[in-house]
Design an enzyme around this catalytic site. Structure first.
Site, PDB file in Angstrom:
ATOM      1  N   ALA A  93       0.825  -1.209   0.000  1.00  0.00           N
ATOM      2  CA  ALA A  93       0.000   0.000   0.000  1.00  0.00           C
ATOM      3  C   ALA A  93       0.856   1.255   0.000  1.00  0.00           C
ATOM      4  O   ALA A  93       0.361   2.347  -0.282  1.00  0.00           O
ATOM      5  CB  ALA A  93      -0.927   0.005   1.207  1.00  0.00           C
ATOM      6  N   MET A 146       5.047   2.439  -0.997  1.00  0.00           N
ATOM      7  CA  MET A 146       6.328   2.000  -1.526  1.00  0.00           C
ATOM      8  C   MET A 146       7.510   2.679  -0.849  1.00  0.00           C
ATOM      9  O   MET A 146       8.638   2.601  -1.317  1.00  0.00           O
ATOM     10  CB  MET A 146       6.377   2.273  -3.035  1.00  0.00           C
ATOM     11  CG  MET A 146       5.280   1.598  -3.837  1.00  0.00           C
ATOM     12  SD  MET A 146       5.209  -0.197  -3.583  1.00  0.00           S
ATOM     13  CE  MET A 146       6.827  -0.692  -4.154  1.00  0.00           C
ATOM     14  N   HIS A 168      -3.895  13.226   3.838  1.00  0.00           N
ATOM     15  CA  HIS A 168      -3.557  13.239   2.414  1.00  0.00           C
ATOM     16  C   HIS A 168      -4.257  14.407   1.723  1.00  0.00           C
ATOM     17  O   HIS A 168      -5.139  15.044   2.289  1.00  0.00           O
ATOM     18  CB  HIS A 168      -3.972  11.929   1.733  1.00  0.00           C
ATOM     19  CG  HIS A 168      -3.072  10.769   2.051  1.00  0.00           C
ATOM     20  ND1 HIS A 168      -3.246   9.995   3.176  1.00  0.00           N
ATOM     21  CD2 HIS A 168      -1.992  10.259   1.401  1.00  0.00           C
ATOM     22  CE1 HIS A 168      -2.310   9.049   3.194  1.00  0.00           C
ATOM     23  NE2 HIS A 168      -1.544   9.194   2.134  1.00  0.00           N
ATOM     24  N   LYS A 202      -7.666  12.497  -2.822  1.00  0.00           N
ATOM     25  CA  LYS A 202      -7.548  11.057  -2.553  1.00  0.00           C
ATOM     26  C   LYS A 202      -8.924  10.451  -2.312  1.00  0.00           C
ATOM     27  O   LYS A 202      -9.720  10.992  -1.546  1.00  0.00           O
ATOM     28  CB  LYS A 202      -6.639  10.811  -1.348  1.00  0.00           C
ATOM     29  CG  LYS A 202      -6.362   9.332  -1.084  1.00  0.00           C
ATOM     30  CD  LYS A 202      -5.288   9.167  -0.013  1.00  0.00           C
ATOM     31  CE  LYS A 202      -5.052   7.701   0.313  1.00  0.00           C
ATOM     32  NZ  LYS A 202      -4.574   6.926  -0.851  1.00  0.00           N
TER      33      LYS A 202
END
Length: 244
Positions: free
Chosen positions: A107, A109, A138, A142
């Site tokens: 979910a 990286m 966020h 999103k």
């Protein structure tokens, strides 16, 4: 390493394309897929590809999971799934695909987030009776809430607290249950991503926080994960495998 990018015209897809054009980690661009592309060089569906790649990086939408996983299995191409917001059915597709080809699924990286997950797990183990709350922030565009990263952190904590239940948001008049892990989502402005874990007892509070300052962080991680997948056997891999 030649990379096919799914979601090539999206915000993250464009960052991946830039890094590939710069030869980041020796990677190069093989071809792009995007259902909303106006660029004739970027196809709208995986089956329309006329090029092959060593690996696929998927920064599209969870709604595209079925098509890109089917293409990966059909062409025996490893795939890095970086999208979030998957339904249980879509997660099942990812797991089924991993029976045939190497699949990297995370979910988030970011190496820093992987470290945050481990520290949160350790703190939960050290303070088994502490209250745990996760707050994620966020940008206002999103779609999924809570973020996949917040759930990933909670999942790591639940390794130490298998009885824990997730409390998504808090409202009304009710007492906090000891086994809850509170998860709260904030959407505002152009925030790339912030995740904060608060572990509190009656006598002290520990706060762990990660802030992403630039989206290239996630694209870099995806390319590193793609290189890691090359040569791996079929299976489902994640950050812990790559860092382990």
């Amino acid at each position: 390493m030649k990379v096919i990018v799914n979601g090539a015209c999206g915000r993250m897809g464009k960052v991946v394309l830039r890094l590939l054009s710069e030869g980041y980690r020796g990677a190069s661009y093989a071809g792009g897929i995007d259902a909303f592309s106006d660029d004739t060089a970027i196809v709208k569906t995986p089956d329309a590809l006329t090029v092959t790649g060593d690996v696929i990086i998927d920064f599209s939408s969870h709604l595209a999971t079925g098509d890109i996983c089917a293409y990966a299995a059909k062409t025996n191409t490893p795939i890095v799934v970086c999208t979030t917001g998957h339904t249980e059915e879509e997660l099942a597709v990812i797991h089924e695909t991993a029976k045939n080809v190497p699949v990297f699924h995370s979910a988030n990286m970011s190496l820093g987030v992987a470290l945050l997950c481990e520290l949160a797990r350790q703190a939960a183990a050290l303070y088994p009776d502490a209250d745990v709350e996760i707050v994620e922030t966020h940008h206002n565009r999103k779609l999924d809430a809570p973020s996949g990263t917040a759930l990933m952190i909670a999942d790591r904590i639940r390794e130490e607290r298998p009885e824990a239940v997730y409390k998504l948001g808090r409202a009304g008049h009710e007492k906090r249950e000891p086994r809850e892990i509170g998860i709260h989502a904030v959407r505002m402005g152009n925030v790339v991503g912030e995740h904060e874990v608060r572990i509190g007892t009656d006598t002290e509070t520990i706060t762990l926080k990660h802030e992403a300052h630039d989206r290239s962080l996630f694209a870099e991680g995806a390319i590193v994960a793609a290189r890691y997948l090359i040569g791996q056997s079929a299976g489902l891999y994640g950050m812990r495998d790559m860092l382990g």
